[in-house]
Write a protein that holds these residues in place. Structure first.
Motif, mmCIF file in Angstrom:
data_model
loop_
_atom_site.group_PDB
_atom_site.id
_atom_site.type_symbol
_atom_site.label_atom_id
_atom_site.label_comp_id
_atom_site.label_asym_id
_atom_site.label_seq_id
_atom_site.Cartn_x
_atom_site.Cartn_y
_atom_site.Cartn_z
ATOM 1 N N LEU A 1 -8.137 -1.517 -3.001
ATOM 2 C CA LEU A 1 -7.938 -0.148 -3.471
ATOM 3 C C LEU A 1 -7.991 0.843 -2.318
ATOM 4 O O LEU A 1 -7.262 1.825 -2.283
ATOM 5 C CB LEU A 1 -9.014 0.223 -4.497
ATOM 6 C CG LEU A 1 -8.905 -0.453 -5.851
ATOM 7 C CD1 LEU A 1 -10.058 -0.028 -6.733
ATOM 8 C CD2 LEU A 1 -7.603 -0.099 -6.527
ATOM 9 N N LEU A 2 -8.879 0.577 -1.359
ATOM 10 C CA LEU A 2 -9.018 1.483 -0.218
ATOM 11 C C LEU A 2 -7.773 1.483 0.642
ATOM 12 O O LEU A 2 -7.334 2.516 1.128
ATOM 13 C CB LEU A 2 -10.205 1.059 0.648
ATOM 14 C CG LEU A 2 -11.579 1.544 0.238
ATOM 15 C CD1 LEU A 2 -12.613 0.874 1.112
ATOM 16 C CD2 LEU A 2 -11.660 3.033 0.382
ATOM 17 N N LEU B 1 -12.222 -3.812 -3.924
ATOM 18 C CA LEU B 1 -12.423 -2.449 -3.439
ATOM 19 C C LEU B 1 -11.652 -2.210 -2.146
ATOM 20 O O LEU B 1 -11.079 -1.134 -1.951
ATOM 21 C CB LEU B 1 -13.915 -2.185 -3.229
ATOM 22 C CG LEU B 1 -14.731 -2.134 -4.508
ATOM 23 C CD1 LEU B 1 -16.205 -2.076 -4.194
ATOM 24 C CD2 LEU B 1 -14.341 -0.955 -5.363
ATOM 25 N N CYS B 2 -11.618 -3.217 -1.266
ATOM 26 C CA CYS B 2 -10.830 -3.076 -0.042
ATOM 27 C C CYS B 2 -9.358 -2.876 -0.359
ATOM 28 O O CYS B 2 -8.674 -2.077 0.279
ATOM 29 C CB CYS B 2 -10.974 -4.323 0.833
ATOM 30 S SG CYS B 2 -12.418 -4.297 1.856
#
Lengths: 346, 344
Positions: B68-69, B65-66
């Protein structure tokens, strides 16, 4: 130099995404470094453990959050925009919300990192919950009923402090420490996962809903920021020119005075005599920079009017000229209507 | 103009390389994170598997997720996916390409974590020590099943008094570590072979389509960046002119007061908006500012950019905007605005 400043400013603005990411990374690192430099010191007393640990877990994040807000220059801009009188320019709550959200997001990074690092390290959790360990499951459960509750609490409260722990006959210290640290680390990773999931959802879902409004808010908040900076810059320029001209005039008056041989007490009437001497070559440029605002009262009025009555967001090319020209009369008519709708809509 | 050129070169050189740089940075952060993380197996029957597997899988998810962020292109992709078609058709192939490139880069850091955990072995030992078959090891022959289970649960904790200096513990631990490392290396080999095949075999399939999609996804990214940059530039010039107008209006008000001797002191009355001095623009060529110079116009421009992006055809859009958005602007300004873009 204005051009150079503009170029650097523009470069920073153009790279704003990576600039902001860099700032976030630095704040996260600073927070982690602060934690590792901090010397955790559990009191190992029944009543104080929980208070100390909760304090360490919650107070520094709050301080870091407020620090993050304070250090952000845009906080004063937000407050200013919120409290100014409408004047010619109505206030848009969407822009205020956008500014507040983006500031709060940046300020939340350091506290989140602190909480995550604290939980993953485990000392804080160990200190807080050592008295709540299930002794019956982990240690010699048969000995527990014979022990009064305060004694048990006192014994267990010493688990985080290896040098004074004396309850090995009841519960091995390592077992309790491992158990609590395992739970603490599980909580820590869950917290990290939850916050990244939340951030991801917010970031990805936003374009699905309010993209048009988001573009507007982003533009106008950026505009307000730049306008404030440019106004300050222009005022500084003006102040410099004002000071230069003032000093020049003073020296000229002195000079004039000396030439006249102090005949008329000319120092007192120096401003009146400025029409006589020729201004030096650089003086014209400075006077132009003054843009006709040449005394304290007018400048004060300008500054007050900037706050109380900000100009409308409409550059004046299309302003109707007050002449009896048929063409000018026909053209701006729709403009009038536009002005009216602008005010009533906003 | 040359400012635009400098920025354009910077953007062009940095779009792919910035993403790769972020990906590598995240991988380095993962390695540091893993090495500084203090592994702490609970050595209790039910908790071991949960902890071990949790530690093997949760951080990779958070790191994914990081990834993607941190990647700007994920937001660009979602924007491209959700925008109304307007004058520009949406091509699902481009969106798929962007999606796959974003996912590939975001998968790097989680894979690094998983491989590190497997090659190190602690997670695996902690998670699966209770599931080892005691028959494999002769040392367990004379222990009751419950004793065996208790023993196995504590294999991961070297210092525990029950299993300290026990050859049985060392045997089980070695066995599990060997298994873990074998799995780790196999996974590494598999991934590298897959990547190699994907890279080598791609030219055999749809090379032209691939080139087109890569071009247009890069284009979408750059266009978004340039639009943001142009908005910043426009806002700066707008603000500059607004401030200068304000000073000029003060000056005119002074002159007007001087000429007509109005009663003073009504500071809250609406300020008269004067005609601007003629030389404010200074002929600096800011044609787009002349065309878009009020709040309504800016809002309309931004709405139109979102709801109806211009077609990818510069000749067609010239005809389109001739009667469209900035109907008040002279055609000369339009011409200069578009030629500015064509140069870029």
């Amino acid at each position: 130099t204005m051009d150079k400043f503009r170029m650097i400013f523009q470069f920073l603005q153009s790279n704003q995404e990576s600039f902001m990411n860099g700032i976030c990374g630095i704040m996260a690192l600073a927070s982690a470094q602060m934690y590792s430099a901090f010397d955790f010191n559990c009191p190992c007393l029944p009543g104080y453990n929980a208070a100390y640990s909760m304090g360490i877990l919650l107070a520094p994040p709050l301080v870091l959050f407020l620090l993050g807000l304070v250090m952000n220059n845009n906080v004063s801009m937000l407050a200013e925009e919120w409290k100014r009188p409408p004047g010619h320019r109505a206030k848009d709550p969407a822009v205020l919300r956008y500014m507040f959200c983006s500031m709060a997001q940046r300020a939340l990074i350091a506290p989140v990192v602190w909480v995550a690092v604290t939980l993953l390290d485990g000392k804080c959790f160990l200190c807080a919950f050592c008295t709540a360990v299930p002794v019956t499951a982990l240690g010699n459960g048969s000995l527990v009923p014979g022990l009064p509750a305060p004694e048990l609490a006192r014994l267990l409260a010493r688990v985080p402090c290896p040098e004074i722990y004396d309850g090995d006959w009841l519960l091995a210290r390592e077992v309790a420490v491992r158990y609590l640290r395992c739970i603490s680390q599980a909580l820590g990773w869950s917290f990290v996962l939850l916050t990244t999931l939340l951030a991801f959802v917010v970031r990805s879902v936003r374009p699905c809903f309010t993209q048009a409004a988001f573009l507007k808010s982003k533009y106008w908040s950026h505009y307000i920021d730049i306008e404030r900076k440019l106004f300050d810059e222009t005022c500084t320029e003006h102040a410099k020119a004002f000071a230069k001209v003032c000093i020049q005039q003073f020296f000229e008056a002195m000079n004039h005075d000396l030439e006249l041989g102090h005949a008329h007490g000319a120092l007192a009437t120096a401003p009146a005599s400025k029409a006589a001497p020729m201004p030096p070559d650089g003086g014209e440029e400075e006077r132009e920079k003054l843009r006709g605002i040449t005394d304290q009262g007018t400048m004060n009025r300008l500054l007050m009017s900037w706050h109380k009555c900000k100009p409308p967001l409409r550059l004046g090319r299309e302003e109707p000229l007050l002449m009896g020209n048929g063409w000018a009369g026909g053209g701006p008519r729709p403009l009038r209507k536009e002005v009216a709708t602008y005010f009533s809509k906003v | 103009m040359d400012k635009f050129r400098m920025l354009f070169q910077h953007f062009q050189s940095s779009s792919e390389s910035v993403m790769n740089g972020i990906c590598l940075l995240l991988a380095a952060v993962t390695v540091k994170l893993y090495s500084s993380f203090d592994f702490n197996c609970p050595c209790l029957a039910r908790y071991n598997a949960l902890y071990g597997l949790g530690l093997l899988l949760t951080p990779p998810l958070a790191l994914f997720l990081c990834g993607l962020l941190a990647n700007r292109q994920s937001v660009v992709m979602v924007e491209e996916w959700r925008r109304p078609s307007g004058h520009r058709r949406k091509d699902p192939g481009i969106i798929r390409y962007m999606c796959s490139s974003v996912l590939q880069r975001a998968l790097a850091a989680p894979l690094v974590w998983i491989l590190l955990a497997l090659l190190d072995g602690k997670c695996f030992v902690c998670a699966f020590s209770s599931s080892v078959d005691p028959e494999k090891f002769l040392d367990f022959a004379n222990m009751t099943p419950s004793q065996v289970q208790l023993f196995l649960a504590k294999v991961a904790c070297k210092e525990d008094e029950l299993v300290r200096d026990s050859p049985a513990r060392k045997a089980v631990s070695r066995y599990l570590r060997c298994l873990s490392q074998a799995i780790g290396w196999s996974v590494t080999l598999l991934l590298i072979i897959l990547a190699f095949l994907a890279r080598c075999l791609r030219p055999f399939f749809d090379q032209t389509v691939f080139l087109q999609r890569r071009y247009w996804s890069n284009y979408v990214d750059l266009e978004q960046k340039l639009f943001d940059e142009t908005c910043c530039e426009h806002a700066r010039d707008f603000a500059h002119r607004c401030v200068l107008h304000f000073f000029a209006s003060m000056q005119n008000e002074l002159q007007a007061r001087g000429l007509r001797r109005h009663p003073a002191g009504r500071s809250l009355e609406p300020c008269p908006v004067p005609e601007p001095p003629e030389d404010l623009d200074g002929g600096s060529g800011k044609a787009y500012l002349r065309a878009i110079s009020s709040q309504e116009q800016v809002d309309r421009l931004l709405s139109t950019w979102y709801s109806s992006k211009p077609p990818l055809d510069l000749a067609a859009s010239l005809g389109l905007w001739g009667g469209g958005l900035s109907h008040r602007a002279p055609t000369l300004a339009l011409g200069t605005r578009l030629s500015q873009h064509t140069d870029v």
